[in-house]
Each structure stands twice: as structure tokens, then as C-alpha cells.
Design a protein around this motif. Structure first.
Motif, PDB file in Angstrom:
ATOM      1  N   GLN A 187      -9.442   8.344  -5.153  1.00  0.00           N
ATOM      2  CA  GLN A 187      -9.733   9.431  -4.213  1.00  0.00           C
ATOM      3  C   GLN A 187      -8.460   9.896  -3.511  1.00  0.00           C
ATOM      4  OE1 GLN A 187     -12.673   7.247  -1.974  1.00  0.00           O
ATOM      5  NE2 GLN A 187     -14.386   8.391  -2.874  1.00  0.00           N
ATOM      6  N   TYR A 188      -7.599   8.951  -3.170  1.00  0.00           N
ATOM      7  CA  TYR A 188      -6.331   9.304  -2.541  1.00  0.00           C
ATOM      8  C   TYR A 188      -5.497  10.173  -3.478  1.00  0.00           C
ATOM      9  CZ  TYR A 188      -1.717   8.941  -0.468  1.00  0.00           C
ATOM     10  OH  TYR A 188      -0.492   9.252   0.066  1.00  0.00           O
ATOM     11  N   ARG A 189      -5.408   9.761  -4.740  1.00  0.00           N
ATOM     12  CA  ARG A 189      -4.632  10.537  -5.725  1.00  0.00           C
ATOM     13  C   ARG A 189      -5.201  11.945  -5.865  1.00  0.00           C
ATOM     14  NH1 ARG A 189      -3.563   7.712 -11.260  1.00  0.00           N
ATOM     15  NH2 ARG A 189      -1.395   7.526 -10.540  1.00  0.00           N
ATOM     16  N   GLN A 190      -6.521  12.058  -5.903  1.00  0.00           N
ATOM     17  CA  GLN A 190      -7.152  13.375  -6.034  1.00  0.00           C
ATOM     18  C   GLN A 190      -6.831  14.243  -4.835  1.00  0.00           C
ATOM     19  OE1 GLN A 190      -8.993  14.589  -8.718  1.00  0.00           O
ATOM     20  NE2 GLN A 190      -8.655  16.485  -7.583  1.00  0.00           N
ATOM     21  N   GLY A 191      -6.854  13.637  -3.634  1.00  0.00           N
ATOM     22  CA  GLY A 191      -6.551  14.392  -2.424  1.00  0.00           C
ATOM     23  C   GLY A 191      -5.124  14.915  -2.411  1.00  0.00           C
TER      24      GLY A 191
ATOM     25  N   VAL B 230       0.842  -1.206   0.000  1.00  0.00           N
ATOM     26  CA  VAL B 230       0.000   0.000   0.000  1.00  0.00           C
ATOM     27  C   VAL B 230       0.871   1.249   0.000  1.00  0.00           C
ATOM     28  CG1 VAL B 230      -1.683   1.339   1.338  1.00  0.00           C
ATOM     29  CG2 VAL B 230      -1.982  -1.135   1.067  1.00  0.00           C
ATOM     30  N   GLN B 231       1.948   1.219   0.777  1.00  0.00           N
ATOM     31  CA  GLN B 231       2.878   2.352   0.815  1.00  0.00           C
ATOM     32  C   GLN B 231       3.437   2.638  -0.573  1.00  0.00           C
ATOM     33  OE1 GLN B 231       4.159   4.327   3.582  1.00  0.00           O
ATOM     34  NE2 GLN B 231       4.858   5.502   1.830  1.00  0.00           N
ATOM     35  N   ARG B 232       3.873   1.589  -1.252  1.00  0.00           N
ATOM     36  CA  ARG B 232       4.414   1.770  -2.603  1.00  0.00           C
ATOM     37  C   ARG B 232       3.329   2.272  -3.550  1.00  0.00           C
ATOM     38  NH1 ARG B 232       7.803   3.797  -5.785  1.00  0.00           N
ATOM     39  NH2 ARG B 232       8.267   2.649  -7.687  1.00  0.00           N
ATOM     40  N   ALA B 233       2.120   1.784  -3.391  1.00  0.00           N
ATOM     41  CA  ALA B 233       1.015   2.243  -4.234  1.00  0.00           C
ATOM     42  C   ALA B 233       0.770   3.734  -4.019  1.00  0.00           C
ATOM     43  CB  ALA B 233      -0.250   1.445  -3.924  1.00  0.00           C
ATOM     44  N   LYS B 234       0.825   4.192  -2.779  1.00  0.00           N
ATOM     45  CA  LYS B 234       0.629   5.609  -2.476  1.00  0.00           C
ATOM     46  C   LYS B 234       1.702   6.462  -3.157  1.00  0.00           C
ATOM     47  CE  LYS B 234      -0.231   6.385   1.964  1.00  0.00           C
ATOM     48  NZ  LYS B 234      -0.140   6.168   3.425  1.00  0.00           N
TER      49      LYS B 234
ATOM     50  N   TYR C 299      -9.264  -6.333  -6.285  1.00  0.00           N
ATOM     51  CA  TYR C 299      -8.789  -6.711  -4.951  1.00  0.00           C
ATOM     52  C   TYR C 299      -7.845  -5.652  -4.383  1.00  0.00           C
ATOM     53  CZ  TYR C 299      -6.853  -9.404  -1.099  1.00  0.00           C
ATOM     54  OH  TYR C 299      -6.463  -9.817   0.149  1.00  0.00           O
ATOM     55  N   PHE C 300      -7.011  -5.078  -5.253  1.00  0.00           N
ATOM     56  CA  PHE C 300      -6.107  -4.011  -4.826  1.00  0.00           C
ATOM     57  C   PHE C 300      -6.896  -2.827  -4.262  1.00  0.00           C
ATOM     58  CE2 PHE C 300      -4.319   0.107  -6.390  1.00  0.00           C
ATOM     59  CZ  PHE C 300      -3.376   0.270  -5.390  1.00  0.00           C
ATOM     60  N   VAL C 301      -7.962  -2.438  -4.955  1.00  0.00           N
ATOM     61  CA  VAL C 301      -8.790  -1.315  -4.496  1.00  0.00           C
ATOM     62  C   VAL C 301      -9.388  -1.623  -3.125  1.00  0.00           C
ATOM     63  CG1 VAL C 301     -10.909   0.003  -4.940  1.00  0.00           C
ATOM     64  CG2 VAL C 301      -9.294  -0.448  -6.804  1.00  0.00           C
ATOM     65  N   LYS C 302      -9.835  -2.863  -2.929  1.00  0.00           N
ATOM     66  CA  LYS C 302     -10.421  -3.256  -1.647  1.00  0.00           C
ATOM     67  C   LYS C 302      -9.389  -3.144  -0.519  1.00  0.00           C
ATOM     68  CE  LYS C 302     -12.639  -7.111   0.800  1.00  0.00           C
ATOM     69  NZ  LYS C 302     -11.752  -6.933   1.984  1.00  0.00           N
ATOM     70  N   VAL C 303      -8.185  -3.667  -0.761  1.00  0.00           N
ATOM     71  CA  VAL C 303      -7.135  -3.619   0.258  1.00  0.00           C
ATOM     72  C   VAL C 303      -6.754  -2.175   0.561  1.00  0.00           C
ATOM     73  CG1 VAL C 303      -4.720  -4.197   0.758  1.00  0.00           C
ATOM     74  CG2 VAL C 303      -6.221  -5.891  -0.316  1.00  0.00           C
ATOM     75  N   PHE C 304      -6.620  -1.385  -0.485  1.00  0.00           N
ATOM     76  CA  PHE C 304      -6.233   0.014  -0.317  1.00  0.00           C
ATOM     77  C   PHE C 304      -7.280   0.776   0.503  1.00  0.00           C
ATOM     78  CE2 PHE C 304      -5.513   4.424  -1.312  1.00  0.00           C
ATOM     79  CZ  PHE C 304      -4.149   4.521  -1.507  1.00  0.00           C
TER      80      PHE C 304
ATOM     81  N   HIS D 286      -7.203   0.061   4.200  1.00  0.00           N
ATOM     82  CA  HIS D 286      -6.097   0.681   4.926  1.00  0.00           C
ATOM     83  C   HIS D 286      -6.190   2.199   4.981  1.00  0.00           C
ATOM     84  CE1 HIS D 286      -3.027  -2.429   5.954  1.00  0.00           C
ATOM     85  NE2 HIS D 286      -3.814  -3.145   5.187  1.00  0.00           N
ATOM     86  N   GLU D 287      -6.664   2.824   3.907  1.00  0.00           N
ATOM     87  CA  GLU D 287      -6.637   4.284   3.820  1.00  0.00           C
ATOM     88  C   GLU D 287      -8.010   4.939   3.945  1.00  0.00           C
ATOM     89  OE1 GLU D 287      -3.782   6.004   3.703  1.00  0.00           O
ATOM     90  OE2 GLU D 287      -2.772   4.064   3.861  1.00  0.00           O
ATOM     91  N   SER D 288      -9.074   4.128   3.966  1.00  0.00           N
ATOM     92  CA  SER D 288     -10.461   4.621   4.079  1.00  0.00           C
ATOM     93  C   SER D 288     -10.906   5.429   2.862  1.00  0.00           C
ATOM     94  CB  SER D 288     -10.636   5.472   5.348  1.00  0.00           C
ATOM     95  OG  SER D 288     -10.347   4.698   6.499  1.00  0.00           O
ATOM     96  N   VAL D 289     -10.138   5.401   1.795  1.00  0.00           N
ATOM     97  CA  VAL D 289     -10.522   6.009   0.525  1.00  0.00           C
ATOM     98  C   VAL D 289     -10.036   5.100  -0.595  1.00  0.00           C
ATOM     99  CG1 VAL D 289     -10.478   8.424   1.319  1.00  0.00           C
ATOM    100  CG2 VAL D 289      -8.383   7.363   0.417  1.00  0.00           C
TER     101      VAL D 289
END
Length: 261
Positions: free
Chosen positions: A249-253, A206-210, A234-239, A242-245
Motif C-alpha cells: 500500500q505504501y508503494r502504491q501511494g 523501515v526507512q531503508r525499506a521505504k 514479520y517484515f510486513v507486520k513491523v512495517f 510503523h507506517e499504518s499501511v
């Protein structure tokens, strides 16, 4: 282009600060004005200011109340207070709310410009820190800080994981690579890092994905492959767990935060 909002009910001071800062910025910064705390809050509902320069004594909403309300604004600005009153209580109360400088009227133009430059630099540092905090997993950071005291086997396991994030990795595979019994390795890893191998692997993915979401234009599907997930779903579900978004949405933020720097 950063925006500076000048808040003062005295037209002469307001205009003087504006002219000084416009001459200094040479068009590099947007300079806006508000004639009261009320007008400033209304303006801030529509716009974003990186720096607010406010008088301390104003009718209706004074500078101290304005400063307090600014703490609740999304992406709060850094603040400089100006005042014709030299009472220590005003300065002390303002500084308690995170004000970066306190200037007395009549304003010295050189001191004003120096204070503005310092405040904008501090604002940039704060934004960078906030962005890094959003990128870094606190448990991974804690693990990294303790890495020097880990056994050789655990250090090698962490290196193995970091080099294999793009492909499926299992505890058994890592244990075999280290010539260790799987059960023994599992207990050893958790005892030294404080988290299970499975949790560490997931957090590291997840860290690397962020990092990829914040620093590249790769699609979510491409990123899911690069961090070792067989399907984007599955990646979206795991993310999200962990991040609640979602990743999008994380990228947009993160993008929004960068735009406001």
C-alpha cells in the motif's frame, strides 16, 4: 503531462487564456476549461489539475470560495487568480489561501505565461517535498541532525548499523564491536539519540525499506531480506505497525503521488 484548469464565467477571457497557454505549451500540457466554480468542482471530482487559474468574481461559487474548497482536494493544485477588480482585499484574501499569483484584467500574455511557469515549478517543488516527507522518518532525521555532537562510540554505532541493515544485528553485537559493556552502551545510546538502540534499528530498517519500495521494483519478500528480516510476514507486520499501511500500500501511494507530479 500536467493539467491546467481555467475557471472563468466570461467566455472571451476563458478562450483567450486557453489560446495563449496552448500556443505556449505546444501540446506539452493539457488545457481544460470550466465556465463556473460549480462546473470546476464537478470536473475536479473526476480529474486532477496541477494548476487552477480562476477568476475571483463568478456567480454561485466565486473564486475565493473555490480556492477554499480546493484545499480539501487530494493533491490540491497551485492556484493563480485573475480579476478585473484591483481591490487589495481580494488579493490579500486570495494570498492567505496559498495563491501563488494575482493577475489583473486585461491580462498581459507575457505576464500570464510567466506566472504559469512559476506556478508549475512551485507545484513540482511542493510534490517533491511531500514525497520526501513520506520517505523520511522524523526521528531518524532528528538523530542525523544531532550526529555531530554524538560521542565517537555512538557515531561508530550508527555507521555499524547502516552497514549491517541486510543482516541480523543486536545491541550486544554492536557493543562488542565497540569494545563496550552492553548495559553501558544501551544507556549511552539512548541518552544521546533520545531513542533506544532497538527502536533506532527498527526505524532504520523501515526507512531503508521505504526507499527500496519507492525507488525499485523489488518484491516485498526481496526487500524484507535486504533490510534484515528473516520472514516477509514479520517484515510486513513491523512495517504496518510503523507506517499504518502495508509495504504494498505504501508503494502504491508513492507511485500515485509521482504520477500526479
Amino acid at each position: 503531462m500536467k493539467t491546467i484548469l481555467i475557471v472563468d464565467d466570461e467566455p472571451r477571457t476563458r478562450e483567450g487564456v486557453r489560446k495563449t497557454l496552448e500556443a505556449w505549451s505546444s501540446g506539452k500540457h493539457r488545457i481544460e476549461m470550466a465556465a463556473s466554480g460549480v462546473e470546476a468542482l464537478q470536473w475536479l471530482q473526476r480529474e486532477i489539475a496541477h494548476l487552477v487559474i480562476t477568476d475571483i468574481r463568478m456567480p454561485e461559487i466565486g473564486g475565493l470560495e473555490l480556492i477554499e474548497r480546493l484545499q480539501d482536494v487530494k493533491n490540491p493544485p497551485v492556484i493563480i487568480v485573475i480579476s478585473g477588480y484591483s481591490e487589495f482585499d481580494y488579493a490579500r484574501k486570495a494570498l492567505q489561501h496559498g495563491v501563488v499569483d494575482y493577475l489583473l484584467k486585461p491580462l498581459d500574455k507575457r505576464k500570464l505565461v510567466a506566472a504559469v511557469e512559476s506556478a508549475l515549478a512551485k507545484g513540482e517543488r511542493q510534490q517533491q517535498i511531500e514525497r520526501m516527507e513520506r520517505l523520511v522518518d522524523p526521528k531518524l532525521l532528528e538523530a542525523a541532525q544531532q550526529e555531530k555532537i554524538y560521542s565517537v562510540q555512538v557515531q561508530e554505532a550508527l555507521e555499524y548499523v547502516d552497514g549491517s541493515l541486510h543482516e541480523p544485528v543486536s545491541l550486544k553485537e554492536v557493543a562488542e564491536a565497540l569494545h563496550l559493556n552492553s548495559s553501558y552502551f544501551s544507556v549511552l545510546f539512548k541518552d544521546q539519540t533520545g531513542i533506544t538502540f532497538s527502536e533506532y534499528l527498527t526505524r532504520r530498517r523501515v526507512q531503508r525499506a521505504k526507499e527500496l519500495l519507492a525507488g525499485t521494483s523489488l518484491s516485498v519478500a526481496e526487500i524484507s531480506e535486504r533490510v534484515g528480516y528473516q520472514t516477509a510476514k514479520y517484515f510486513v507486520k513491523v512495517f504496518r505497525d510503523h507506517e499504518s499501511v502495508s509495504p504494498s500500500q505504501y508503494r502504491q501511494g508513492v507511485t500515485d503521488t509521482n504520477e500526479h507530479i
